[in-house]
Design a protein around this motif. Structure first.
Motif, PDB file in Angstrom:
ATOM      1  N   HIS A 169      26.326  -6.720  27.674  1.00  0.00           N
ATOM      2  CA  HIS A 169      27.608  -6.313  27.106  1.00  0.00           C
ATOM      3  C   HIS A 169      27.428  -5.056  26.262  1.00  0.00           C
ATOM      4  O   HIS A 169      27.714  -3.969  26.726  1.00  0.00           O
ATOM      5  CB  HIS A 169      28.236  -7.485  26.320  1.00  0.00           C
ATOM      6  CG  HIS A 169      29.549  -7.149  25.688  1.00  0.00           C
ATOM      7  ND1 HIS A 169      29.828  -7.431  24.377  1.00  0.00           N
ATOM      8  CD2 HIS A 169      30.643  -6.540  26.177  1.00  0.00           C
ATOM      9  CE1 HIS A 169      31.054  -7.015  24.084  1.00  0.00           C
ATOM     10  NE2 HIS A 169      31.577  -6.471  25.167  1.00  0.00           N
TER      11      HIS A 169
ATOM     12  N   LEU B 247      30.218  -8.305  31.894  1.00  0.00           N
ATOM     13  CA  LEU B 247      30.412  -8.555  33.317  1.00  0.00           C
ATOM     14  C   LEU B 247      29.113  -8.896  34.031  1.00  0.00           C
ATOM     15  O   LEU B 247      29.128  -9.579  35.039  1.00  0.00           O
ATOM     16  CB  LEU B 247      31.032  -7.309  33.976  1.00  0.00           C
ATOM     17  CG  LEU B 247      32.416  -6.908  33.431  1.00  0.00           C
ATOM     18  CD1 LEU B 247      32.806  -5.527  33.937  1.00  0.00           C
ATOM     19  CD2 LEU B 247      33.466  -7.934  33.831  1.00  0.00           C
TER      20      LEU B 247
ATOM     21  N   ALA C  56      40.918  -7.125  31.183  1.00  0.00           N
ATOM     22  CA  ALA C  56      39.757  -8.007  31.214  1.00  0.00           C
ATOM     23  C   ALA C  56      39.971  -9.181  32.171  1.00  0.00           C
ATOM     24  O   ALA C  56      39.110  -9.490  33.013  1.00  0.00           O
ATOM     25  CB  ALA C  56      39.494  -8.523  29.800  1.00  0.00           C
TER      26      ALA C  56
ATOM     27  N   TYR D  48      39.051  -0.462  31.766  1.00  0.00           N
ATOM     28  CA  TYR D  48      38.206   0.097  30.696  1.00  0.00           C
ATOM     29  C   TYR D  48      38.105  -0.869  29.536  1.00  0.00           C
ATOM     30  O   TYR D  48      38.827  -1.883  29.463  1.00  0.00           O
ATOM     31  CB  TYR D  48      38.733   1.462  30.242  1.00  0.00           C
ATOM     32  CG  TYR D  48      40.172   1.465  29.791  1.00  0.00           C
ATOM     33  CD1 TYR D  48      40.521   1.152  28.494  1.00  0.00           C
ATOM     34  CD2 TYR D  48      41.194   1.768  30.693  1.00  0.00           C
ATOM     35  CE1 TYR D  48      41.848   1.142  28.086  1.00  0.00           C
ATOM     36  CE2 TYR D  48      42.514   1.766  30.298  1.00  0.00           C
ATOM     37  CZ  TYR D  48      42.847   1.448  28.991  1.00  0.00           C
ATOM     38  OH  TYR D  48      44.150   1.430  28.596  1.00  0.00           O
ATOM     39  N   ASP D  49      37.217  -0.513  28.616  1.00  0.00           N
ATOM     40  CA  ASP D  49      36.893  -1.378  27.481  1.00  0.00           C
ATOM     41  C   ASP D  49      37.938  -1.179  26.375  1.00  0.00           C
ATOM     42  O   ASP D  49      37.786  -0.323  25.507  1.00  0.00           O
ATOM     43  CB  ASP D  49      35.486  -0.991  26.984  1.00  0.00           C
ATOM     44  CG  ASP D  49      34.926  -2.008  26.005  1.00  0.00           C
ATOM     45  OD1 ASP D  49      35.722  -2.705  25.355  1.00  0.00           O
ATOM     46  OD2 ASP D  49      33.690  -2.086  25.883  1.00  0.00           O
TER      47      ASP D  49
ATOM     48  N   LEU E  64      34.708   0.234  32.623  1.00  0.00           N
ATOM     49  CA  LEU E  64      33.884  -0.975  32.741  1.00  0.00           C
ATOM     50  C   LEU E  64      33.038  -0.945  34.007  1.00  0.00           C
ATOM     51  O   LEU E  64      31.953  -1.528  34.046  1.00  0.00           O
ATOM     52  CB  LEU E  64      34.778  -2.218  32.740  1.00  0.00           C
ATOM     53  CG  LEU E  64      35.513  -2.489  31.425  1.00  0.00           C
ATOM     54  CD1 LEU E  64      36.539  -3.592  31.599  1.00  0.00           C
ATOM     55  CD2 LEU E  64      34.529  -2.852  30.316  1.00  0.00           C
ATOM     56  N   ARG E  65      33.552  -0.302  35.040  1.00  0.00           N
ATOM     57  CA  ARG E  65      32.830  -0.147  36.302  1.00  0.00           C
ATOM     58  C   ARG E  65      33.136   1.235  36.855  1.00  0.00           C
ATOM     59  O   ARG E  65      34.275   1.702  36.726  1.00  0.00           O
ATOM     60  CB  ARG E  65      33.317  -1.190  37.333  1.00  0.00           C
ATOM     61  CG  ARG E  65      33.068  -2.651  36.980  1.00  0.00           C
ATOM     62  CD  ARG E  65      31.614  -2.964  37.049  1.00  0.00           C
ATOM     63  NE  ARG E  65      31.348  -4.399  37.052  1.00  0.00           N
ATOM     64  CZ  ARG E  65      30.130  -4.894  36.859  1.00  0.00           C
ATOM     65  NH1 ARG E  65      29.106  -4.086  36.629  1.00  0.00           N
ATOM     66  NH2 ARG E  65      29.933  -6.191  36.897  1.00  0.00           N
TER      67      ARG E  65
ATOM     68  N   TRP F 270      39.384 -10.552  23.801  1.00  0.00           N
ATOM     69  CA  TRP F 270      38.698  -9.976  24.969  1.00  0.00           C
ATOM     70  C   TRP F 270      37.890 -11.046  25.707  1.00  0.00           C
ATOM     71  O   TRP F 270      37.948 -11.180  26.922  1.00  0.00           O
ATOM     72  CB  TRP F 270      37.806  -8.856  24.444  1.00  0.00           C
ATOM     73  CG  TRP F 270      37.132  -7.977  25.422  1.00  0.00           C
ATOM     74  CD1 TRP F 270      35.791  -7.832  25.585  1.00  0.00           C
ATOM     75  CD2 TRP F 270      37.741  -7.057  26.347  1.00  0.00           C
ATOM     76  NE1 TRP F 270      35.530  -6.888  26.555  1.00  0.00           N
ATOM     77  CE2 TRP F 270      36.708  -6.394  27.041  1.00  0.00           C
ATOM     78  CE3 TRP F 270      39.067  -6.741  26.667  1.00  0.00           C
ATOM     79  CZ2 TRP F 270      36.953  -5.440  28.026  1.00  0.00           C
ATOM     80  CZ3 TRP F 270      39.302  -5.783  27.647  1.00  0.00           C
ATOM     81  CH2 TRP F 270      38.260  -5.148  28.312  1.00  0.00           C
TER      82      TRP F 270
ATOM     83  N   HIS G  10      38.409 -12.771  29.661  1.00  0.00           N
ATOM     84  CA  HIS G  10      37.366 -12.847  30.700  1.00  0.00           C
ATOM     85  C   HIS G  10      37.267 -14.283  31.226  1.00  0.00           C
ATOM     86  O   HIS G  10      37.266 -14.521  32.427  1.00  0.00           O
ATOM     87  CB  HIS G  10      35.989 -12.523  30.118  1.00  0.00           C
ATOM     88  CG  HIS G  10      35.708 -11.081  29.857  1.00  0.00           C
ATOM     89  ND1 HIS G  10      36.408 -10.320  28.977  1.00  0.00           N
ATOM     90  CD2 HIS G  10      34.734 -10.268  30.359  1.00  0.00           C
ATOM     91  CE1 HIS G  10      35.883  -9.103  28.937  1.00  0.00           C
ATOM     92  NE2 HIS G  10      34.869  -9.037  29.762  1.00  0.00           N
TER      93      HIS G  10
END
Ligand SMILES: Cc1cc2nc3c(=O)[nH]c(=O)nc-3n(C[C@H](O)[C@H](O)[C@H](O)COP(=O)(O)OP(=O)(O)OC[C@H]3O[C@@H](n4cnc5c(N)ncnc54)[C@H](O)[C@@H]3O)c2cc1C
Ligand code: FES
Length: 598
Positions: free
Chosen positions: A111, A148, A204, A233-234, A251-252, A486, A490
């Motif tokens: 993370h 993730l 998320a 995104y974060d 995030l990816r 957050w 998830h």
């Protein structure tokens, strides 16, 4: 290396080995933690898919010279339940001894990179000390969130009482492992008006749902849609690092979505859901049919309703563009933050280094009072005051005054006038579920989507997750709650995906939250709504404390600063199903926590 090992012992790098072919094969299989995953067709039936349908997982032992093996300690160097970081030359591993067995894993949390050796080992998993993510020590798999990716699991062997670890240099350097995933094999992908799984919301919850489906072998079409112009995104970083650019927050990477066939429709607003015909309509009239639907639209920030609310340079923080604009405008000028909750206080803290002045306006007497209690709130307020933040408490904004259309002053109900070139409003949020009002999907009186433990709505095949839902909180007697964290988004996204695949998963995670201000982190676990007492251990003045929130005889939440890993320990105890009594935390003797839940 010969002779006996005594502790503490410097690590001795031994030999680089060539792995025999068959050994490598074994490692590759176990790196996924599973055998062949299943692929799910649109009709819900499962079949095994062939290796060529899988994306090549990074090979843990790509070549002989890419591996390293070392004897790292004597079997007696670690007690059961102990963890140690050991250097293998190309990177460290986390060595764990549990029930007499050794395990070697990545040492950094994927993370935000916390050292897992400082986390909590319990019930066959290690929990991160910073934000509570959990990793299975047998497989390295991520079992609870946030984050993730999983950890690499390295090979351990014991020979003549010595513990050897063998690892690929690449894995040691990467320190994270994306689980093996299916890719999309649907012929209709990308150019058809129907999809198998449609996910409204690429935050998320939405992203984890999509990734979980692929991890579980689902190979049909998945479409994620978002109001944003960016890939997921974060979001928590927006208020802690306002300067961060969208690409730094991603995030990816886009290659990830392409590789696994997860389609993302950006700037695509869903305006209607027709559950009878299993179809959604977008703002531009585009229609998309689905077999399974996940609603994960999150929330929309509340705005001020006072006079002058339309003036320029007044922001809420929802996107990287909002955050970037606020810093640009605040540099060397006067910033006012309305609302002393987490978002507002994080923004205020960040701006102190950029702005000429930072003021906070709040209805309550103390920041965070309802969430963290009076004493903790006061201690944090002092930290802000020491950093030049000016507070206007027990008042609210009555007018935003402009000069040439741009904000110039914030007028308070107390009649005080505060100079302001930019204003950030952080006064809460409402579920972004307006587009569901005409559908037959139930909404409660506040606009939340009620779901059961399997994240199912009242409509079969329609799931919901994240900030927009209320759900039964298992360890608080299934009380229906909304938890806009957050980590929770998830966890719910994962459960929704599992139930789309008929796996009968239930949400059971312990809520975990964090905030960061002036380089200090406050961690929080549990659900403290309705607490009637706060027991504080440590030193509030020094901001080195743990606060236990109790209701009646029971601890229902915990917060800490500079007291790691206590929040992760408490989360682990609560997750094990053990209740914590008020008297256990009143004494100041924390030994009751040691080893509990393991
Ligand atoms: C600035 C900020 C800082 C935060 N900091 C923290 C923190 O430190 N720790 C923590 O635990 N939590 C934090 N949070 C809360 C956390 O970000 C949320 O709990 C989490 O993002 C919720 O995830 P979600 O998937 O439900 O919704 P979101 O992540 O909000 O995503 C919602 C998605 O739905 C899309 N959407 C909405 N409506 C539609 C529509 N009609 N059509 C199509 N798409 C739609 C949006 O564009 C977005 O892609 C923070 C939130 C903010 C705003
Ligand atoms: S760094 Fe481990 S959970 Fe955030």
């Amino acid at each position: 290396m010969g002779g006996c090992f005594s502790k503490p012992k410097p690590v001795e790098l031994k030999i680089e080995v060539v792995l025999p072919e068959k050994e490598r094969g074994k490692e590759e299989l176990s790196a996924s933690g599973k055998g062949s995953p299943r692929a799910y067709q649109g009709n819900g039936t499962a079949r095994h898919f062939h290796t060529e349908e899988r994306l090549p997982a990074p090979h843990p032992y790509p070549g002989a010279q890419d591996c390293v093996e070392a004897a790292i300690c004597h079997v007696k160097d670690l007690e059961n339940g102990q963890m140690r970081e050991v250097e293998l030359g190309w990177g460290k591993v986390l060595l764990v001894k549990d029930n007499g067995e050794f395990h070697a894993l990545g040492h950094k949390c994927p993370h935000y990179g916390a050292p897992l050796v400082k986390g909590v080992l319990s019930r066959g998993r290690v929990r991160c000390p910073w934000h509570g993510a959990c990793f299975n020590i047998g497989t390295g798999d991520l079992e609870d969130f946030p984050g993730l990716d999983s950890l690499h699991k390295f090979q351990v062997k014991i020979e003549k009482e010595k513990v050897y670890v063998r690892a690929s240099k690449q894995a040691l350097q990467l320190q994270r492992r994306t689980k093996v995933m299916a890719k999309c094999i649907s012929p209709s992908a990308g150019h058809s008006s129907s999809t198998n799984v449609l996910i409204v919301g690429a935050g998320a919850a939405g992203l984890v749902c999509a990734e979980t489906l692929r991890q579980e072998g689902f190979s049909d079409r998945i479409v994620l849609c978002t109001l944003d112009r960016h890939l997921p995104y974060d979001r928590p970083k927006l208020s802690k690092s306002l300067d961060a650019q969208p690409e730094q927050l991603a995030l990816r990477p886009k290659e990830f979505f392409r590789a696994y066939g997860i389609e993302v429709l950006t700037e695509a607003q869903v305006v209607t859901v027709d559950v009878r015909n299993k179809k959604v309509v977008f703002k531009d009239g585009f229609k998309l049919e689905y077999s399974k639907l996940l609603l994960a639209p999150g929330s929309s920030p509340k705005m001020l309703s006072c006079k002058g609310k339309e003036v320029e340079n007044v922001f809420t923080i929802r996107t990287p563009e909002d955050a970037n604009r606020v810093v640009r405008l605040a540099r060397g000028r006067n910033a006012v933050v309305v609302g002393a909750g987490f978002l507002g206080m994080e923004v205020a803290a960040y701006l102190t280094e950029k702005a000429h002045s930072v003021s906070v306006v709040e209805l309550e007497e103390t920041p965070f009072r309802r969430f963290l209690g009076e004493r903790v709130g006061r201690a944090l307020m002092k930290m802000f005051e020491n950093n030049r933040v000016k507070f206007y408490m027990q008042t609210e904004v009555s007018e935003l005054r402009a000069q040439e259309g741009k904000l110039k002053e914030v007028v308070l109900k107390s009649s005080k006038v505060v100079r302001a070139d930019v204003c950030v409003v952080g006064i809460g949020a409402v579920p972004a579920t307006g587009f569901l009002r005409q559908s037959s999907i139930n909404l409660d009186s506040r606009g939340f989507i009620p779901v059961n433990k399997m994240m199912q709505t009242n409509v079969p095949g329609v799931f919901a997750a994240g900030d927009a839902v209320t759900f039964p909180l298992a360890w608080r007697n299934n009380r229906k709650v909304n938890i806009p964290h957050w980590q929770m988004a998830h966890a719910q996204g994962r459960v929704a995906a599992q139930n789309m695949l008929a796996q009968e998963a239930e949400i059971s995670t312990v809520p975990y939250l964090w905030t960061a201000m002036f380089g200090r982190s406050l961690r929080y676990a549990g659900y403290g709504e309705g607490f009637d007492d706060v027991i504080i251990q440590g030193d509030l003045e020094e901001l080195k404390f743990v606060a236990f929130y109790t209701k009646g005889d029971e601890v229902i939440a915990v917060a800490s600063m500079n007291y790691d890993p206590i929040v992760s320990k408490v989360a682990e105890v609560l997750a094990s199903g053990r209740a914590i009594r008020k008297r256990e935390v009143e004494t100041g003797d924390m030994s009751w926590l040691t080893g509990k839940g393991s």
